[in-house]
Design a protein around this motif. Structure first.
Motif, PDB file in Angstrom:
ATOM      1  N   UNK A 168       0.834  -1.203   0.000  1.00  0.00           N
ATOM      2  CA  UNK A 168       0.000   0.000   0.000  1.00  0.00           C
ATOM      3  C   UNK A 168       0.870   1.254   0.000  1.00  0.00           C
ATOM      4  N   UNK A 169       1.894   1.258   0.826  1.00  0.00           N
ATOM      5  CA  UNK A 169       2.783   2.413   0.934  1.00  0.00           C
ATOM      6  C   UNK A 169       3.493   2.691  -0.389  1.00  0.00           C
ATOM      7  N   UNK A 170       4.009   1.637  -1.025  1.00  0.00           N
ATOM      8  CA  UNK A 170       4.726   1.804  -2.293  1.00  0.00           C
ATOM      9  C   UNK A 170       3.791   2.279  -3.401  1.00  0.00           C
ATOM     10  N   UNK A 171       2.598   1.686  -3.467  1.00  0.00           N
ATOM     11  CA  UNK A 171       1.624   2.093  -4.473  1.00  0.00           C
ATOM     12  C   UNK A 171       1.199   3.546  -4.252  1.00  0.00           C
ATOM     13  N   UNK A 172       1.027   3.917  -3.012  1.00  0.00           N
ATOM     14  CA  UNK A 172       0.622   5.295  -2.704  1.00  0.00           C
ATOM     15  C   UNK A 172       1.682   6.283  -3.189  1.00  0.00           C
ATOM     16  N   UNK A 173       2.933   6.058  -2.787  1.00  0.00           N
ATOM     17  CA  UNK A 173       4.001   6.982  -3.156  1.00  0.00           C
ATOM     18  C   UNK A 173       4.177   7.063  -4.673  1.00  0.00           C
ATOM     19  N   UNK A 174       4.208   5.922  -5.326  1.00  0.00           N
ATOM     20  CA  UNK A 174       4.411   5.928  -6.768  1.00  0.00           C
ATOM     21  C   UNK A 174       3.210   6.495  -7.513  1.00  0.00           C
ATOM     22  N   UNK A 175       2.009   6.195  -6.998  1.00  0.00           N
ATOM     23  CA  UNK A 175       0.806   6.732  -7.633  1.00  0.00           C
ATOM     24  C   UNK A 175       0.737   8.241  -7.547  1.00  0.00           C
ATOM     25  N   UNK A 176       1.026   8.783  -6.357  1.00  0.00           N
ATOM     26  CA  UNK A 176       1.038  10.238  -6.192  1.00  0.00           C
ATOM     27  C   UNK A 176       2.096  10.858  -7.102  1.00  0.00           C
ATOM     28  N   UNK A 177       3.253  10.225  -7.176  1.00  0.00           N
ATOM     29  CA  UNK A 177       4.336  10.731  -8.005  1.00  0.00           C
ATOM     30  C   UNK A 177       3.945  10.782  -9.478  1.00  0.00           C
ATOM     31  N   UNK A 195       8.717  17.578 -12.223  1.00  0.00           N
ATOM     32  CA  UNK A 195       8.992  16.198 -11.807  1.00  0.00           C
ATOM     33  C   UNK A 195       9.562  16.180 -10.388  1.00  0.00           C
ATOM     34  N   UNK A 196      10.451  17.136 -10.099  1.00  0.00           N
ATOM     35  CA  UNK A 196      11.055  17.210  -8.760  1.00  0.00           C
ATOM     36  C   UNK A 196      10.009  17.510  -7.694  1.00  0.00           C
ATOM     37  N   UNK A 197       9.116  18.489  -7.966  1.00  0.00           N
ATOM     38  CA  UNK A 197       8.070  18.806  -6.998  1.00  0.00           C
ATOM     39  C   UNK A 197       7.146  17.610  -6.775  1.00  0.00           C
ATOM     40  N   UNK A 198       6.860  16.866  -7.841  1.00  0.00           N
ATOM     41  CA  UNK A 198       6.002  15.688  -7.714  1.00  0.00           C
ATOM     42  C   UNK A 198       6.628  14.660  -6.777  1.00  0.00           C
ATOM     43  N   UNK A 199       7.929  14.417  -6.940  1.00  0.00           N
ATOM     44  CA  UNK A 199       8.608  13.445  -6.085  1.00  0.00           C
ATOM     45  C   UNK A 199       8.711  13.952  -4.655  1.00  0.00           C
ATOM     46  N   UNK A 200       9.002  15.238  -4.496  1.00  0.00           N
ATOM     47  CA  UNK A 200       9.052  15.861  -3.173  1.00  0.00           C
ATOM     48  C   UNK A 200       7.745  15.630  -2.412  1.00  0.00           C
ATOM     49  N   UNK A 201       6.620  15.923  -3.063  1.00  0.00           N
ATOM     50  CA  UNK A 201       5.318  15.756  -2.408  1.00  0.00           C
ATOM     51  C   UNK A 201       4.984  14.287  -2.192  1.00  0.00           C
ATOM     52  N   UNK A 202       5.385  13.430  -3.145  1.00  0.00           N
ATOM     53  CA  UNK A 202       5.111  11.995  -3.006  1.00  0.00           C
ATOM     54  C   UNK A 202       5.852  11.417  -1.808  1.00  0.00           C
ATOM     55  N   UNK A 203       7.099  11.852  -1.603  1.00  0.00           N
ATOM     56  CA  UNK A 203       7.878  11.297  -0.499  1.00  0.00           C
ATOM     57  C   UNK A 203       7.357  11.770   0.856  1.00  0.00           C
ATOM     58  N   UNK A 204       6.980  13.026   0.969  1.00  0.00           N
ATOM     59  CA  UNK A 204       6.402  13.480   2.240  1.00  0.00           C
ATOM     60  C   UNK A 204       5.026  12.857   2.483  1.00  0.00           C
ATOM     61  N   UNK A 205       4.245  12.697   1.410  1.00  0.00           N
ATOM     62  CA  UNK A 205       2.945  12.033   1.589  1.00  0.00           C
ATOM     63  C   UNK A 205       3.154  10.560   1.928  1.00  0.00           C
ATOM     64  N   UNK A 206       4.259   9.975   1.416  1.00  0.00           N
ATOM     65  CA  UNK A 206       4.587   8.588   1.754  1.00  0.00           C
ATOM     66  C   UNK A 206       4.907   8.436   3.232  1.00  0.00           C
ATOM     67  N   UNK A 207       5.620   9.423   3.788  1.00  0.00           N
ATOM     68  CA  UNK A 207       5.887   9.376   5.229  1.00  0.00           C
ATOM     69  C   UNK A 207       4.583   9.472   6.010  1.00  0.00           C
ATOM     70  N   UNK A 208       3.689  10.368   5.572  1.00  0.00           N
ATOM     71  CA  UNK A 208       2.393  10.491   6.252  1.00  0.00           C
ATOM     72  C   UNK A 208       1.611   9.185   6.173  1.00  0.00           C
ATOM     73  N   UNK A 209       1.618   8.550   5.010  1.00  0.00           N
ATOM     74  CA  UNK A 209       0.922   7.271   4.860  1.00  0.00           C
ATOM     75  C   UNK A 209       1.582   6.203   5.731  1.00  0.00           C
ATOM     76  N   UNK A 210       2.909   6.205   5.772  1.00  0.00           N
ATOM     77  CA  UNK A 210       3.613   5.234   6.604  1.00  0.00           C
ATOM     78  C   UNK A 210       3.254   5.379   8.075  1.00  0.00           C
ATOM     79  N   UNK A 211       3.203   6.612   8.545  1.00  0.00           N
ATOM     80  CA  UNK A 211       2.822   6.845   9.939  1.00  0.00           C
ATOM     81  C   UNK A 211       1.388   6.388  10.197  1.00  0.00           C
ATOM     82  N   UNK A 212       0.529   6.602   9.226  1.00  0.00           N
ATOM     83  CA  UNK A 212      -0.863   6.142   9.365  1.00  0.00           C
ATOM     84  C   UNK A 212      -0.906   4.614   9.464  1.00  0.00           C
TER      85      UNK A 212
END
Length: 442
Positions: A168-177, A195-212
Motif C-alpha cells: 500500500x505504501x509503495x503504491x501510494x508513493x508511486x501513484x502520487x508521483x 517532476x522534482x516537486x512531484x517526487x518531493x510531495x510523493x515522499x512526504x505524503x509517503x511518510x504520512x501514509x507510513x505513519x498512518x
C-alpha cells in the motif's frame, strides 16, 4: 492496516507466500515510476531534460541508498523483539528509526552544496544538463528526511509480516508521483522542476501514509517512553547492526562499480550490453527479495523466541520458494532472453553482444539464490558481523577471479567473476549458519 501475526512456531508455506507476494508486487512498481518520469519529460521534445532527471535521480538515489541499512537493520531488530513478545521494544524501535531517518535527511539537506559539487565532479554532464539537474536536486533534497524515514518504516512493517501495508505504501508513493508528474509537467508546464516537486510531495505524503499504517503503535505510550527509546545498550546494538550492514552494502556496491568500470574497457557496445543484462539481475532481485524478506521476518521472530527448530524451518521453507522462483526465472531468461534484450535495446550491435552473454543470465538466478536467502536469514538473526566479513571474503574472491579470468576470456570472464562472487557469498554464509543456530540455542 492490521495484518494478524501468526504464532511464531507455525511456519507454513502460505505464511511465507503471504509475506513474499506483496513485496514482489511492490517491486514491480519501481521501474514503472522511472519509465513514467522519463516519458513525461520526454514530451518536452529535448534531450537535456531527460538526462537531467536521470542523472539527478541517480545521484540522490545513491545518497539515500547509503541509509538502506535502516530498512534491513530495523527488520531484524523489530522481528526479534516481536518474537520475544516485547511489544514495548517494538514500538520504541519505530521511534528510534524515525528519529534516525529524520536526522539523516536533515544532515543531507545541510550538506547539499558539497554533495552536489562532488557528485558533478564524479559524474560530469553538459552545462545545460547540469543546470537542470541541480534545480531538480535542490527541490527533491528537501524530502530527504521523509525518504529515509520510509526505509525504517518499511523494515518495521516487514518485521511484523505486514507486507500488504508495504505494498500500500509503495503504491501510494508511486501513484502520487505519477499523477503529480503528469499534472505539473504536461498541464502546468513546469518541466524538470515539475517532476522534482512531484517526487518531493510523493515522499512526504509517503511518510504520512507510513505513519498512518503504523498508527496502532502510537496508541500506546511505549513509543514515547524516552528512557526506553534512548536506552544505551539498545542504541549501541542498533549502531553495530547498522554499521555492519553499511560496510557490507558498500563492498557489494564496489563489486558492481568495478564490474561497470572493467566492462567499459571493452568498448561502448559491450558496456551497453552489460547495462542491458544487468537488468536481468535487477529482475532476479525484485523476485527473490520477497522470499528473502520472508526469511528476515520469520527468522527474526524465531531468534527472539529462542526457537531453533522454528528458525530452521523458516529458513528452509522460504528458501524452497526462493528456489522455485529462481528456477522459473532461469527458464524464462533462457527461453525469452533474446526477446527481452530486443525490448530494452534497439541497436543491432548491442542486441547481438547482449545475446552472446545470455547463458550467464540464465545461470544467475540459481547461482545467486543462496546469497539472497542467506542475506535474509542473517539479517533476521542480526548476525551482521558475519554478513560484513563474508562479503569482504566474497569481494576478495571476486577480485581474484576477475584478475585471472578477464585477461583470458574478456567480458565472459567478467561475468563469470561476478557470478562467482554471488556463489562465494552464499557458500561462506552457509558455512556460518551452524554458528547462527548455536547462538540461538545457547
Amino acid at each position: 492496516m492490521t495484518d494478524t501475526v501468526v504464532a511464531p512456531h507455525a511456519i507454513t508455506h502460505w505464511r511465507v507466500l503471504k509475506i513474499a507476494f506483496p513485496i514482489v508486487l511492490s517491486n514491480v512498481t519501481i521501474p514503472i515510476l522511472g519509465a513514467v518520469d522519463t516519458a513525461v519529460v520526454g514530451q518536452m521534445g529535448d534531450a537535456a531534460p531527460i538526462g537531467a532527471v536521470g542523472i539527478g535521480a541517480i545521484i540522490l538515489s545513491a545518497i539515500y541508498w547509503l541509509f538502506g541499512f535502516l530498512r534491513m537493520g530495523t527488520t531484524g531488530l523489530a522481528a526479534q523483539a516481536l518474537g520475544q513478545g516485547n511489544r514495548a521494544e517494538v514500538a520504541a524501535i519505530l521511534t528510534r528509526v524515525l528519529m534516525i531517518g529524520l536526522a539523516g535527511g536533515a544532515a543531507i539537506i545541510l550538506l547539499q552544496l558539497p554533495i552536489f559539487w562532488a557528485s558533478f565532479r564524479i559524474a560530469p554532464a553538459s552545462d545545460e544538463v547540469e543546470s537542470l539537474a541541480r534545480g531538480y536536486m535542490q527541490i527533491r533534497i528537501w524530502s530527504a528526511p521523509a525518504a529515509i524515514a520510509v526505509f525504517g518504516i518499511t523494515g518495521w512493517l516487514i518485521a511484523q509480516e505486514r507486507t500488504r501495508a508495504v505494498l500500500v505504501l509503495q503504491f501510494w508513493m508511486n501513484g502520487v508521483n505519477v499523477v503529480l508528474s503528469m499534472l505539473f509537467v504536461l498541464s502546468f508546464g513546469w518541466g524538470v522542476n515539475g517532476v522534482a516537486f512531484a517526487t518531493f510531495l510523493a515522499e512526504w505524503s509517503g511518510l504520512a501514509m507510513g505513519l498512518y499504517l503504523c498508527r496502532a503503535a502510537f496508541r500506546v505510550p511505549d513509543w514515547r517512553n524516552w528512557a526506553r527509546v534512548f536506552d544505551r545498550v539498545k542504541l549501541v546494538r542498533m549502531a553495530q547492526v547498522n554499521s555492519d550492514i553499511l560496510i557490507r552494502s558498500l563492498l557489494l556496491q564496489a563489486i558492481f562499480l568495478s564490474f561497470m568500470f572493467i566492462g567499459a574497457d571493452f568498448g561502448d557496445v559491450t558496456l551497453a550490453a552489460n547495462q542491458v543484462l544487468l537488468q536481468f539481475l535487477h529482475i532476479t532481485a525484485y523476485a527473490l527479495d520477497g522470499f528473502a524478506f520472508s526469511a528476515e521476518a520469520l527468522v527474526g521472530q524465531a531468534v527472539g523466541a529462542r526457537a531453533v527448530a522454528t528458525l530452521r524451518r523458516a529458513s528452509v521453507v522460504a528458501s524452497l520458494w526462493g528456489l522455485a522462483a529462481s528456477v522459473l526465472l532461469a527458464l524464462a531468461f533462457w527461453g525469452f532472453g533474446a526477446q527481452i534484450v530486443d525490448l530494452m535495446a534497439k541497436n543491432a550491435e548491442v542486441q547481438q553482444a547482449a545475446r552472446a552473454y545470455l547463458p550467464w543470465m540464465a545461470a544467475a538466478p540459481v547461482l545467486a539464490l543462496a546469497s539472497f536467502m542467506f542475506d535474509g536469514i542473517f539479517i533476521g538473526a542480526t548476525r551482521t558481523a558475519d554478513m560484513r566479513n563474508m562479503m569482504l571474503v566474497s569481494a576478495l574472491i571476486y577480485a581474484g577471479a576477475a584478475l585471472m579470468l578477464v585477461p583470458s576470456f574478456g567480458n565472459h570472464g567478467l561475468w563469470a567473476a561476478l557470478l562467482i562472487s554471488f556463489v562465494a557469498r552464499g557458500v561462506t554464509l552457509a558455512a556460518r549458519y551452524p554458528a547462527l543456530e548455536r547462538s540461538v540455542a545457547d
